[in-house]
Design a protein around this motif. Structure first.
Motif, PDB file in Angstrom:
ATOM      1  N   HIS A  37       0.675  -1.281  -0.030  1.00 48.31           N
ATOM      2  CA  HIS A  37      -0.008   0.151   0.036  1.00 48.31           C
ATOM      3  C   HIS A  37       1.010   1.202  -0.122  1.00 48.31           C
ATOM      4  N   TYR A  38       2.157   1.233   0.322  1.00 44.77           N
ATOM      5  CA  TYR A  38       2.905   2.405   0.214  1.00 44.77           C
ATOM      6  C   TYR A  38       4.197   2.002  -0.475  1.00 44.77           C
ATOM      7  N   ASN A  95     -14.087  -0.166  12.560  1.00 41.42           N
ATOM      8  CA  ASN A  95     -14.427   1.142  13.121  1.00 41.42           C
ATOM      9  C   ASN A  95     -14.307   2.085  12.200  1.00 41.42           C
ATOM     10  N   GLN A  96     -14.201   3.602  12.753  1.00 41.63           N
ATOM     11  CA  GLN A  96     -14.234   4.654  11.353  1.00 41.63           C
ATOM     12  C   GLN A  96     -13.070   4.947  10.872  1.00 41.63           C
ATOM     13  N   ASP A  97     -11.723   4.651  11.395  1.00 37.28           N
ATOM     14  CA  ASP A  97     -10.623   5.302  10.696  1.00 37.28           C
ATOM     15  C   ASP A  97      -9.478   4.224  10.630  1.00 37.28           C
ATOM     16  N   SER A  98      -9.794   2.921  10.893  1.00 34.88           N
ATOM     17  CA  SER A  98      -8.691   1.813  11.088  1.00 34.88           C
ATOM     18  C   SER A  98      -8.949   0.742  10.289  1.00 34.88           C
ATOM     19  N   LEU A  99      -7.926  -0.094  10.150  1.00 31.00           N
ATOM     20  CA  LEU A  99      -7.877  -1.445   9.782  1.00 31.00           C
ATOM     21  C   LEU A  99      -7.488  -2.508  10.507  1.00 31.00           C
ATOM     22  N   VAL A 100      -7.814  -3.763  10.327  1.00 30.01           N
ATOM     23  CA  VAL A 100      -7.565  -4.850  11.182  1.00 30.01           C
ATOM     24  C   VAL A 100      -6.979  -5.862  10.329  1.00 30.01           C
ATOM     25  N   THR A 101      -5.889  -6.608  11.152  1.00 33.91           N
ATOM     26  CA  THR A 101      -5.432  -7.960  10.333  1.00 33.91           C
ATOM     27  C   THR A 101      -6.214  -9.165  10.780  1.00 33.91           C
ATOM     28  N   ALA A 102      -5.554 -10.142   9.993  1.00 32.64           N
ATOM     29  CA  ALA A 102      -6.202 -11.499  10.455  1.00 32.64           C
ATOM     30  C   ALA A 102      -6.156 -12.011  11.521  1.00 32.64           C
ATOM     31  N   THR A 103      -5.045 -11.373  12.368  1.00 31.56           N
ATOM     32  CA  THR A 103      -4.827 -11.935  13.683  1.00 31.56           C
ATOM     33  C   THR A 103      -5.479 -10.934  14.677  1.00 31.56           C
ATOM     34  N   GLY A 104      -6.155  -9.953  14.318  1.00 31.27           N
ATOM     35  CA  GLY A 104      -6.774  -8.946  15.163  1.00 31.27           C
ATOM     36  C   GLY A 104      -5.871  -7.817  15.624  1.00 31.27           C
ATOM     37  N   ILE A 105      -4.960  -7.398  14.713  1.00 33.40           N
ATOM     38  CA  ILE A 105      -4.080  -6.285  15.158  1.00 33.40           C
ATOM     39  C   ILE A 105      -4.856  -5.054  14.332  1.00 33.40           C
ATOM     40  N   VAL A 106      -5.210  -4.066  15.189  1.00 35.86           N
ATOM     41  CA  VAL A 106      -5.563  -2.864  14.731  1.00 35.86           C
ATOM     42  C   VAL A 106      -4.589  -1.822  14.238  1.00 35.86           C
ATOM     43  N   LYS A 118      -3.947   1.964  12.017  1.00 33.27           N
ATOM     44  CA  LYS A 118      -4.418   3.115  11.337  1.00 33.27           C
ATOM     45  C   LYS A 118      -4.242   3.039   9.784  1.00 33.27           C
ATOM     46  N   LYS A 119      -5.046   3.182   9.278  1.00 35.53           N
ATOM     47  CA  LYS A 119      -5.130   3.573   7.396  1.00 35.53           C
ATOM     48  C   LYS A 119      -3.943   4.254   7.053  1.00 35.53           C
ATOM     49  N   GLY A 120      -3.900   5.573   7.771  1.00 33.38           N
ATOM     50  CA  GLY A 120      -2.938   6.424   7.391  1.00 33.38           C
ATOM     51  C   GLY A 120      -3.559   6.904   5.912  1.00 33.38           C
ATOM     52  N   THR A 121      -2.624   7.383   5.149  1.00 35.53           N
ATOM     53  CA  THR A 121      -3.021   7.970   3.608  1.00 35.53           C
ATOM     54  C   THR A 121      -2.897   6.678   2.792  1.00 35.53           C
ATOM     55  N   GLY A 122      -2.580   5.793   3.003  1.00 29.28           N
ATOM     56  CA  GLY A 122      -2.473   4.606   1.911  1.00 29.28           C
ATOM     57  C   GLY A 122      -3.838   4.246   1.416  1.00 29.28           C
ATOM     58  N   ILE A 123      -3.620   3.573   0.126  1.00 33.38           N
ATOM     59  CA  ILE A 123      -4.912   2.994  -0.616  1.00 33.38           C
ATOM     60  C   ILE A 123      -5.323   1.734   0.118  1.00 33.38           C
ATOM     61  N   VAL A 124      -6.763   1.891   0.428  1.00 33.72           N
ATOM     62  CA  VAL A 124      -7.325   0.656   1.158  1.00 33.72           C
ATOM     63  C   VAL A 124      -8.004  -0.326   0.025  1.00 33.72           C
ATOM     64  N   PRO A 125      -7.824  -1.586   0.227  1.00 34.33           N
ATOM     65  CA  PRO A 125      -8.238  -2.283  -0.875  1.00 34.33           C
ATOM     66  C   PRO A 125      -9.868  -2.204  -0.790  1.00 34.33           C
ATOM     67  N   GLU A 126     -10.483  -2.241  -2.074  1.00 30.70           N
ATOM     68  CA  GLU A 126     -11.845  -2.405  -2.231  1.00 30.70           C
ATOM     69  C   GLU A 126     -12.407  -3.531  -1.580  1.00 30.70           C
ATOM     70  N   GLY A 127     -13.767  -3.687  -1.121  1.00 29.52           N
ATOM     71  CA  GLY A 127     -14.497  -4.589  -1.000  1.00 29.52           C
ATOM     72  C   GLY A 127     -14.173  -5.252   0.542  1.00 29.52           C
ATOM     73  N   LEU A 128     -13.499  -4.388   1.366  1.00 28.54           N
ATOM     74  CA  LEU A 128     -13.309  -5.118   2.576  1.00 28.54           C
ATOM     75  C   LEU A 128     -14.601  -4.801   3.537  1.00 28.54           C
ATOM     76  N   ALA A 129     -14.960  -5.706   4.410  1.00 29.51           N
ATOM     77  CA  ALA A 129     -16.082  -5.758   5.279  1.00 29.51           C
ATOM     78  C   ALA A 129     -15.650  -4.615   6.391  1.00 29.51           C
ATOM     79  N   GLN A 130     -16.874  -4.229   6.919  1.00 27.62           N
ATOM     80  CA  GLN A 130     -16.549  -3.383   8.250  1.00 27.62           C
ATOM     81  C   GLN A 130     -17.103  -3.931   9.513  1.00 27.62           C
ATOM     82  N   LEU A 131     -16.021  -4.005  10.506  1.00 31.04           N
ATOM     83  CA  LEU A 131     -15.983  -4.760  11.718  1.00 31.04           C
ATOM     84  C   LEU A 131     -16.059  -3.408  12.797  1.00 31.04           C
ATOM     85  N   GLU A 132     -16.991  -3.502  13.643  1.00 30.46           N
ATOM     86  CA  GLU A 132     -17.260  -2.553  14.639  1.00 30.46           C
ATOM     87  C   GLU A 132     -17.129  -3.114  16.176  1.00 30.46           C
ATOM     88  N   ALA A 133     -16.209  -2.679  16.996  1.00 26.46           N
ATOM     89  CA  ALA A 133     -16.329  -3.209  18.260  1.00 26.46           C
ATOM     90  C   ALA A 133     -15.482  -2.499  19.001  1.00 26.46           C
TER      91      ALA A 133
END
Length: 241
Positions: free
Chosen positions: A38-39, A101-112, A114-129
């Motif tokens: 992404h960078y 949530n609103q401004d972050s991403l999470v990995t497959a192991t549960g590490i949250v 920040k997405k920063g200014t990078g390009i986020v892949p399309e089609g990701l689900a939204q997880l909120e907790a």
């Protein structure tokens, strides 16, 4: 007196070394290794160059490691000196499984992170907790995603609030209310009943917070194709719990 002169001589020699070493052994190349999705490596090189102090022998690798890992997308960085004028940087990048949530991403192991200014892949689900629940939510998301995929559904939003109330929004527009108890059992009940529901019409909401059944709210102007109870009534008898 002699001891003082020795100490002073060592101090002067150290000062001269620190002053001349960057000129004698400058770092001319920062080589970045590892997959960067992404960078670009140029951004990482720019970040490290701005923090570069000293030459090949005196550069503070721990400081540069911290600078690299301060970038939101870098999970781990390691650096080593390569004679005569190169720093080698190995990077492990976080790979996002879903939005968080609103401004972050999470990995497959549960590490949250920040997405920063990078390009986020399309089609990701939204997880909120809440963030401490990230490993649990991610594990459940991956399990439920596979179960839904086999019956032609996909998760767009998976959420659990501070009370432990779970909800799922599906790509076809159906919302599942799973409540706080026995959510795995309730989810399995939906999986088993999904073909029957889709044969009956277009469910907007399926409330599974019943011990032995669920209630359905149908899309407007869509009459169930097979006899079903009234909308928002349990399709099987049972008390909500």
């Amino acid at each position: 007196m002699l001891a003082l002169l020795v100490v002073m001589a060592i101090g002067v020699a150290g000062w001269l070394f620190n002053d001349w070493e960057p000129r004698l052994l400058p770092i001319r190349v920062i080589e970045v290794k590892g997959e960067l999705h992404h960078y670009s490596s140029q951004l990482l090189q720019k970040t490290l160059t701005a923090r570069l102090r000293g030459g090949l022998l005196t550069v503070d690798l721990l400081e540069l490691k911290a600078a690299a890992e301060d970038l939101s997308w870098v999970g781990h960085a390691s650096l080593r000196r390569v004679w005569p004028d190169r720093l080698e940087v190995e990077v492990e990048e976080y790979r996002p499984l879903a939005r968080w949530n609103q401004d972050s991403l999470v990995t497959a192991t549960g590490i949250v992170f920040k997405k920063g200014t990078g390009i986020v892949p399309e089609g990701l689900a939204q997880l909120e907790a809440e963030e401490p629940r990230a490993p649990e939510v991610v594990a459940r998301y991956q399990e439920w995603r596979e179960a839904l995929r086999h019956i032609g559904h996909a998760i767009t939003v998976l959420s659990v609030d501070s009370r432990g109330d779970w909800q799922v929004e599906l790509a076809k527009g159906t919302r599942l209310r799973l409540g706080t108890d026995t959510v795995e059992e309730r989810f399995a009940r939906f999986i088993a009943s999904a073909p029957q529901l889709e044969a009956a019409g277009h469910p907007l909401r399926v409330d599974l917070r019943y011990r032995n059944g669920f209630a359905v709210k149908w899309a407007p102007n869509v009459e169930p194709a097979v006899p079903t109870p009234n909308k928002d009534r349990p399709m099987q008898s049972g008390n909500r719990g």
